[in-house]
Design a protein around this motif. Sequence first.
Motif, PDB file in Angstrom:
ATOM      1  N   ILE A 143       0.838  -1.197   0.000  1.00 19.21           N
ATOM      2  CA  ILE A 143       0.000   0.000   0.000  1.00 19.21           C
ATOM      3  C   ILE A 143       0.874   1.248   0.000  1.00 19.21           C
ATOM      4  O   ILE A 143       0.660   2.174  -0.788  1.00 19.21           O
ATOM      5  CB  ILE A 143      -0.958  -0.007   1.206  1.00 19.21           C
ATOM      6  CG1 ILE A 143      -2.118  -0.984   0.945  1.00 19.21           C
ATOM      7  CG2 ILE A 143      -1.503   1.396   1.493  1.00 19.21           C
ATOM      8  CD1 ILE A 143      -2.992  -1.258   2.149  1.00 19.21           C
ATOM      9  N   PHE A 144       1.889   1.279   0.878  1.00 22.25           N
ATOM     10  CA  PHE A 144       2.744   2.468   0.949  1.00 22.25           C
ATOM     11  C   PHE A 144       3.554   2.664  -0.331  1.00 22.25           C
ATOM     12  O   PHE A 144       3.913   3.791  -0.677  1.00 22.25           O
ATOM     13  CB  PHE A 144       3.661   2.399   2.178  1.00 22.25           C
ATOM     14  CG  PHE A 144       2.970   2.814   3.451  1.00 22.25           C
ATOM     15  CD1 PHE A 144       2.585   4.136   3.655  1.00 22.25           C
ATOM     16  CD2 PHE A 144       2.681   1.882   4.432  1.00 22.25           C
ATOM     17  CE1 PHE A 144       1.936   4.533   4.819  1.00 22.25           C
ATOM     18  CE2 PHE A 144       2.034   2.255   5.605  1.00 22.25           C
ATOM     19  CZ  PHE A 144       1.650   3.586   5.794  1.00 22.25           C
ATOM     20  N   ASN A 145       3.833   1.588  -1.068  1.00 22.91           N
ATOM     21  CA  ASN A 145       4.516   1.730  -2.360  1.00 22.91           C
ATOM     22  C   ASN A 145       3.687   2.545  -3.347  1.00 22.91           C
ATOM     23  O   ASN A 145       4.235   3.198  -4.241  1.00 22.91           O
ATOM     24  CB  ASN A 145       4.782   0.353  -2.975  1.00 22.91           C
ATOM     25  CG  ASN A 145       5.897  -0.387  -2.262  1.00 22.91           C
ATOM     26  OD1 ASN A 145       6.622   0.191  -1.453  1.00 22.91           O
ATOM     27  ND2 ASN A 145       6.031  -1.673  -2.548  1.00 22.91           N
ATOM     28  N   TYR A 146       2.357   2.491  -3.196  1.00 20.74           N
ATOM     29  CA  TYR A 146       1.470   3.149  -4.157  1.00 20.74           C
ATOM     30  C   TYR A 146       0.962   4.520  -3.692  1.00 20.74           C
ATOM     31  O   TYR A 146       0.372   5.253  -4.481  1.00 20.74           O
ATOM     32  CB  TYR A 146       0.265   2.243  -4.457  1.00 20.74           C
ATOM     33  CG  TYR A 146       0.590   1.118  -5.400  1.00 20.74           C
ATOM     34  CD1 TYR A 146       0.323   1.207  -6.769  1.00 20.74           C
ATOM     35  CD2 TYR A 146       1.199  -0.045  -4.943  1.00 20.74           C
ATOM     36  CE1 TYR A 146       0.628   0.166  -7.640  1.00 20.74           C
ATOM     37  CE2 TYR A 146       1.510  -1.095  -5.807  1.00 20.74           C
ATOM     38  CZ  TYR A 146       1.220  -0.981  -7.156  1.00 20.74           C
ATOM     39  OH  TYR A 146       1.532  -2.005  -8.011  1.00 20.74           O
ATOM     40  N   LEU A 147       1.174   4.856  -2.424  1.00 23.79           N
ATOM     41  CA  LEU A 147       0.681   6.147  -1.942  1.00 23.79           C
ATOM     42  C   LEU A 147       1.637   7.262  -2.352  1.00 23.79           C
ATOM     43  O   LEU A 147       2.852   7.069  -2.414  1.00 23.79           O
ATOM     44  CB  LEU A 147       0.534   6.131  -0.416  1.00 23.79           C
ATOM     45  CG  LEU A 147      -0.562   5.223   0.158  1.00 23.79           C
ATOM     46  CD1 LEU A 147      -0.642   5.390   1.673  1.00 23.79           C
ATOM     47  CD2 LEU A 147      -1.915   5.507  -0.481  1.00 23.79           C
ATOM     48  N   PRO A 148       1.107   8.448  -2.632  1.00 18.83           N
ATOM     49  CA  PRO A 148       1.960   9.575  -3.021  1.00 18.83           C
ATOM     50  C   PRO A 148       2.666  10.188  -1.808  1.00 18.83           C
ATOM     51  O   PRO A 148       2.299   9.918  -0.658  1.00 18.83           O
ATOM     52  CB  PRO A 148       0.950  10.573  -3.601  1.00 18.83           C
ATOM     53  CG  PRO A 148      -0.322  10.290  -2.862  1.00 18.83           C
ATOM     54  CD  PRO A 148      -0.332   8.801  -2.623  1.00 18.83           C
ATOM     55  N   GLU A 149       3.675  10.998  -2.054  1.00 18.25           N
ATOM     56  CA  GLU A 149       4.263  11.776  -0.972  1.00 18.25           C
ATOM     57  C   GLU A 149       3.233  12.801  -0.514  1.00 18.25           C
ATOM     58  O   GLU A 149       2.500  13.375  -1.319  1.00 18.25           O
ATOM     59  CB  GLU A 149       5.547  12.470  -1.441  1.00 18.25           C
ATOM     60  CG  GLU A 149       6.691  11.500  -1.675  1.00 18.25           C
ATOM     61  CD  GLU A 149       8.006  12.204  -1.953  1.00 18.25           C
ATOM     62  OE1 GLU A 149       8.078  13.439  -1.757  1.00 18.25           O
ATOM     63  OE2 GLU A 149       8.960  11.522  -2.372  1.00 18.25           O
ATOM     64  N   GLY A 150       3.160  12.998   0.795  1.00 17.13           N
ATOM     65  CA  GLY A 150       2.156  13.927   1.303  1.00 17.13           C
ATOM     66  C   GLY A 150       2.321  14.157   2.787  1.00 17.13           C
ATOM     67  O   GLY A 150       3.222  13.618   3.427  1.00 17.13           O
ATOM     68  N   PRO A 151       1.413  14.948   3.371  1.00 14.44           N
ATOM     69  CA  PRO A 151       1.523  15.315   4.785  1.00 14.44           C
ATOM     70  C   PRO A 151       1.002  14.223   5.710  1.00 14.44           C
ATOM     71  O   PRO A 151       0.335  13.282   5.284  1.00 14.44           O
ATOM     72  CB  PRO A 151       0.610  16.550   4.878  1.00 14.44           C
ATOM     73  CG  PRO A 151      -0.457  16.274   3.856  1.00 14.44           C
ATOM     74  CD  PRO A 151       0.250  15.583   2.721  1.00 14.44           C
ATOM     75  N   GLN A 152       1.311  14.367   6.978  1.00 16.25           N
ATOM     76  CA  GLN A 152       0.700  13.518   7.999  1.00 16.25           C
ATOM     77  C   GLN A 152      -0.632  14.167   8.361  1.00 16.25           C
ATOM     78  O   GLN A 152      -0.678  15.239   8.949  1.00 16.25           O
ATOM     79  CB  GLN A 152       1.620  13.405   9.218  1.00 16.25           C
ATOM     80  CG  GLN A 152       1.062  12.508  10.307  1.00 16.25           C
ATOM     81  CD  GLN A 152       2.029  12.351  11.467  1.00 16.25           C
ATOM     82  OE1 GLN A 152       3.212  12.080  11.269  1.00 16.25           O
ATOM     83  NE2 GLN A 152       1.525  12.534  12.683  1.00 16.25           N
ATOM     84  N   TYR A 153      -1.731  13.518   8.012  1.00 12.45           N
ATOM     85  CA  TYR A 153      -3.052  14.119   8.192  1.00 12.45           C
ATOM     86  C   TYR A 153      -3.519  14.108   9.644  1.00 12.45           C
ATOM     87  O   TYR A 153      -4.255  14.990  10.074  1.00 12.45           O
ATOM     88  CB  TYR A 153      -4.095  13.384   7.337  1.00 12.45           C
ATOM     89  CG  TYR A 153      -3.891  13.554   5.847  1.00 12.45           C
ATOM     90  CD1 TYR A 153      -4.292  14.721   5.198  1.00 12.45           C
ATOM     91  CD2 TYR A 153      -3.279  12.555   5.089  1.00 12.45           C
ATOM     92  CE1 TYR A 153      -4.092  14.882   3.833  1.00 12.45           C
ATOM     93  CE2 TYR A 153      -3.081  12.700   3.727  1.00 12.45           C
ATOM     94  CZ  TYR A 153      -3.494  13.865   3.097  1.00 12.45           C
ATOM     95  OH  TYR A 153      -3.303  14.026   1.757  1.00 12.45           O
ATOM     96  N   TYR A 154      -3.124  13.083  10.390  1.00 14.37           N
ATOM     97  CA  TYR A 154      -3.599  12.919  11.765  1.00 14.37           C
ATOM     98  C   TYR A 154      -2.416  12.710  12.698  1.00 14.37           C
ATOM     99  O   TYR A 154      -1.365  12.216  12.270  1.00 14.37           O
ATOM    100  CB  TYR A 154      -4.541  11.706  11.873  1.00 14.37           C
ATOM    101  CG  TYR A 154      -5.798  11.839  11.047  1.00 14.37           C
ATOM    102  CD1 TYR A 154      -6.909  12.525  11.543  1.00 14.37           C
ATOM    103  CD2 TYR A 154      -5.884  11.283   9.772  1.00 14.37           C
ATOM    104  CE1 TYR A 154      -8.073  12.652  10.792  1.00 14.37           C
ATOM    105  CE2 TYR A 154      -7.036  11.408   9.011  1.00 14.37           C
ATOM    106  CZ  TYR A 154      -8.127  12.084   9.524  1.00 14.37           C
ATOM    107  OH  TYR A 154      -9.269  12.218   8.778  1.00 14.37           O
TER     108      TYR A 154
END
Length: 301
Positions: free
Chosen positions: A168-179
């Motif tokens: 899953i993390f291989n496919y997620l984009p770079e981004g902020p920590q939402y929580y």
Amino acid sequence: MAQANYKSGFVALIGRPNVGKSTLLNQIIGQKLAIMSDKPQTTRNKIRGVYTTETGQAVFLDTPGIHKPHHKLGDYMVRTAITTLNEVDLVCMLIDATEEKGPGDQFIMEQLRKVDTPVFLLINKIDAVSRERALERIAGYKDDFPFREIIPISALTGENVDRLRSLIFNYLPEGPQYYPADQVTDHPERFVVAELIREKVLHLTREEIPHSVAVVVEQMQYREEKELLYIHAVIYVERDSQKAILIGKRGTMLKEIGKRAREDIEHLLGSRTYLELWVKVKEDWRNRELMLRNFGFTDNE
């Protein structure tokens, strides 16, 4: 603070009723967020679970099982599941390894063809079938849709769930920590408490009652002087006969529901709890727009 190259995003868990979406969400997060039952259509809202590591954060949406609706509540549930597909970075479609492919699975894949979101196929309940049967299931789906990954898992035992998290993390984009790192859901405590109470109703009742129940937490207050969390909740049903069954002879059923729910609430919230339950009748509430809104089933989240 999220570090450089931090990955984050939203992941939808989608599938027919009773394929194990809620069980998988709880397994991924490591604690109970979504209620579990052997009865279909247990999940009615999108349950958000947050999984955080030092290098990323995945926010999971456990959607209602897609099924042919028979009332306005069913319409809402299916609409909720399908609209989620356009709101996420990754979709995980779950199927049950013990069941043949059905029209519901075909319908879900038709909806998935309308979005550009990457899709994983998760073949759940592999602990209940032979390796040959699991391979048959994979063969029966891999030519029907361009799945990015096909992963056999057991949501119940946790088999292959670590591998699923990594992919899953291989496919997620770079981004902020939402929580915040220690937050595991964005639902308020009242919502989670109401779901725990409803779960006990699902476990202890049969036939039409589980689907006719809504739970509203009307009061939730911590009383410092007694070091006690006081909760007043109402279980709504559609008919007087259902009310009688839920209360039980001399109140035995309602007492058992309350006892089991209180134990889970105390475990989750870490506080001694006094739980007061009432049962009320709202005829045909699943087909009444105003009642659906009052009970929290709305399209505006």
